[in-house]
Design a protein around this motif. Structure first.
Motif, PDB file in Angstrom:
ATOM      1  N   LEU A  30       2.413  37.587 -11.266  1.00 31.60           N
ATOM      2  CA  LEU A  30       1.340  37.173 -10.357  1.00 31.60           C
ATOM      3  C   LEU A  30       0.018  36.897 -11.058  1.00 31.60           C
ATOM      4  O   LEU A  30      -0.945  36.501 -10.419  1.00 31.60           O
ATOM      5  N   GLY A  31      -0.037  37.123 -12.356  1.00 27.43           N
ATOM      6  CA  GLY A  31      -1.292  36.919 -13.061  1.00 27.43           C
ATOM      7  C   GLY A  31      -2.307  37.997 -12.754  1.00 27.43           C
ATOM      8  O   GLY A  31      -3.502  37.742 -12.787  1.00 27.43           O
ATOM      9  N   GLY A  32      -1.831  39.207 -12.467  1.00 31.56           N
ATOM     10  CA  GLY A  32      -2.727  40.294 -12.104  1.00 31.56           C
ATOM     11  C   GLY A  32      -3.067  41.248 -13.226  1.00 31.56           C
ATOM     12  O   GLY A  32      -3.824  42.185 -13.027  1.00 31.56           O
ATOM     13  N   TRP A  33      -2.528  41.014 -14.417  1.00 34.69           N
ATOM     14  CA  TRP A  33      -2.803  41.920 -15.534  1.00 34.69           C
ATOM     15  C   TRP A  33      -3.237  41.192 -16.799  1.00 34.69           C
ATOM     16  O   TRP A  33      -3.926  41.773 -17.625  1.00 34.69           O
ATOM     17  N   ALA A  34      -2.838  39.953 -16.982  1.00 34.56           N
ATOM     18  CA  ALA A  34      -3.207  39.195 -18.183  1.00 34.56           C
ATOM     19  C   ALA A  34      -4.073  38.005 -17.781  1.00 34.56           C
ATOM     20  O   ALA A  34      -3.831  37.368 -16.762  1.00 34.56           O
ATOM     21  N   TRP A  35      -5.082  37.737 -18.578  1.00 36.94           N
ATOM     22  CA  TRP A  35      -5.976  36.608 -18.300  1.00 36.94           C
ATOM     23  C   TRP A  35      -5.440  35.359 -18.967  1.00 36.94           C
ATOM     24  O   TRP A  35      -4.759  35.411 -19.984  1.00 36.94           O
ATOM     25  N   SER A  36      -5.734  34.228 -18.385  1.00 37.97           N
ATOM     26  CA  SER A  36      -5.256  32.970 -18.951  1.00 37.97           C
ATOM     27  C   SER A  36      -6.451  32.136 -19.397  1.00 37.97           C
ATOM     28  O   SER A  36      -7.523  32.237 -18.804  1.00 37.97           O
ATOM     29  N   PRO A  37      -6.303  31.318 -20.400  1.00 35.24           N
ATOM     30  CA  PRO A  37      -5.103  31.258 -21.230  1.00 35.24           C
ATOM     31  C   PRO A  37      -5.005  32.487 -22.119  1.00 35.24           C
ATOM     32  O   PRO A  37      -6.019  33.102 -22.440  1.00 35.24           O
ATOM     33  N   GLY A  38      -3.785  32.846 -22.471  1.00 37.12           N
ATOM     34  CA  GLY A  38      -3.582  34.013 -23.321  1.00 37.12           C
ATOM     35  C   GLY A  38      -4.268  33.843 -24.667  1.00 37.12           C
ATOM     36  O   GLY A  38      -4.270  32.758 -25.239  1.00 37.12           O
ATOM     37  N   GLN A  39      -4.893  34.878 -25.132  1.00 41.58           N
ATOM     38  CA  GLN A  39      -5.546  34.870 -26.437  1.00 41.58           C
ATOM     39  C   GLN A  39      -5.125  36.149 -27.152  1.00 41.58           C
ATOM     40  O   GLN A  39      -5.519  37.246 -26.743  1.00 41.58           O
ATOM     41  N   TRP A  40      -4.318  36.031 -28.172  1.00 37.87           N
ATOM     42  CA  TRP A  40      -3.707  37.199 -28.776  1.00 37.87           C
ATOM     43  C   TRP A  40      -4.739  38.176 -29.332  1.00 37.87           C
ATOM     44  O   TRP A  40      -4.532  39.383 -29.294  1.00 37.87           O
ATOM     45  N   GLU A  41      -5.880  37.680 -29.817  1.00 41.38           N
ATOM     46  CA  GLU A  41      -6.897  38.587 -30.358  1.00 41.38           C
ATOM     47  C   GLU A  41      -7.452  39.491 -29.247  1.00 41.38           C
ATOM     48  O   GLU A  41      -7.592  40.700 -29.428  1.00 41.38           O
ATOM     49  N   TYR A  42      -7.766  38.894 -28.109  1.00 43.68           N
ATOM     50  CA  TYR A  42      -8.263  39.664 -26.967  1.00 43.68           C
ATOM     51  C   TYR A  42      -7.195  40.629 -26.481  1.00 43.68           C
ATOM     52  O   TYR A  42      -7.472  41.803 -26.225  1.00 43.68           O
ATOM     53  N   GLU A  43      -5.973  40.131 -26.336  1.00 36.97           N
ATOM     54  CA  GLU A  43      -4.897  40.971 -25.813  1.00 36.97           C
ATOM     55  C   GLU A  43      -4.648  42.179 -26.702  1.00 36.97           C
ATOM     56  O   GLU A  43      -4.492  43.297 -26.206  1.00 36.97           O
ATOM     57  N   MET A  44      -4.635  41.979 -28.012  1.00 36.92           N
ATOM     58  CA  MET A  44      -4.405  43.084 -28.937  1.00 36.92           C
ATOM     59  C   MET A  44      -5.534  44.099 -28.839  1.00 36.92           C
ATOM     60  O   MET A  44      -5.303  45.322 -28.824  1.00 36.92           O
TER      61      MET A  44
END
Length: 124
Positions: A30-44
């Motif tokens: 549902l896009g409720g936990w990860a922001w788009s577009p995905g950015q691996w630096e932010y996610e890590m």
């Protein structure tokens, strides 16, 4: 269930959820936990911070009143983080799914932990 039990369980449940942030972000229909577009630096970065926070929440759950400053940090940082994310989701239509995921989760955590800790502190 008394306030202390609710506080301990809140810290444990959300602590486990924070430790599991990687699969929650990856398996997010549902896009409720990860922001788009995905950015691996932010996610890590966010995964590392939340996994560490989750471990500390589980440790603090054993004696949350003794760790009251940490619990208040969890409460207020969740309110600030949830508020910023809510604002960002409002101004970016593609991120509205966060109102079904991390935004309410952070506010629920803040309300449960803050209310029950305050009640426990009032006893002492």
């Amino acid at each position: 269930m008394n306030n202390l039990s609710i506080l301990r369980n809140t810290l444990r449940v959300f602590g486990i959820a924070f430790i599991l942030i990687i699969p929650m972000m990856k398996l997010d229909p549902l896009g409720g936990w990860a922001w788009s577009p995905g950015q691996w630096e932010y996610e890590m970065m966010i995964q590392g911070v939340y996994m560490t926070l989750g471990v500390m929440m589980i440790i603090a759950s054993k004696e949350p009143v003794q760790h009251y400053m940490f619990v208040w940090f969890v409460v207020w940082s969740s309110i600030v983080h949830g508020g910023i994310m809510a604002y960002q989701a409002i101004i970016d239509d593609h991120e509205m799914g966060h109102f079904l995921g991390d935004i309410p989760a952070l506010f629920i955590l803040a309300i449960l932990a803050g209310y029950t800790l305050r009640k426990e502190q009032a006893k002492h």
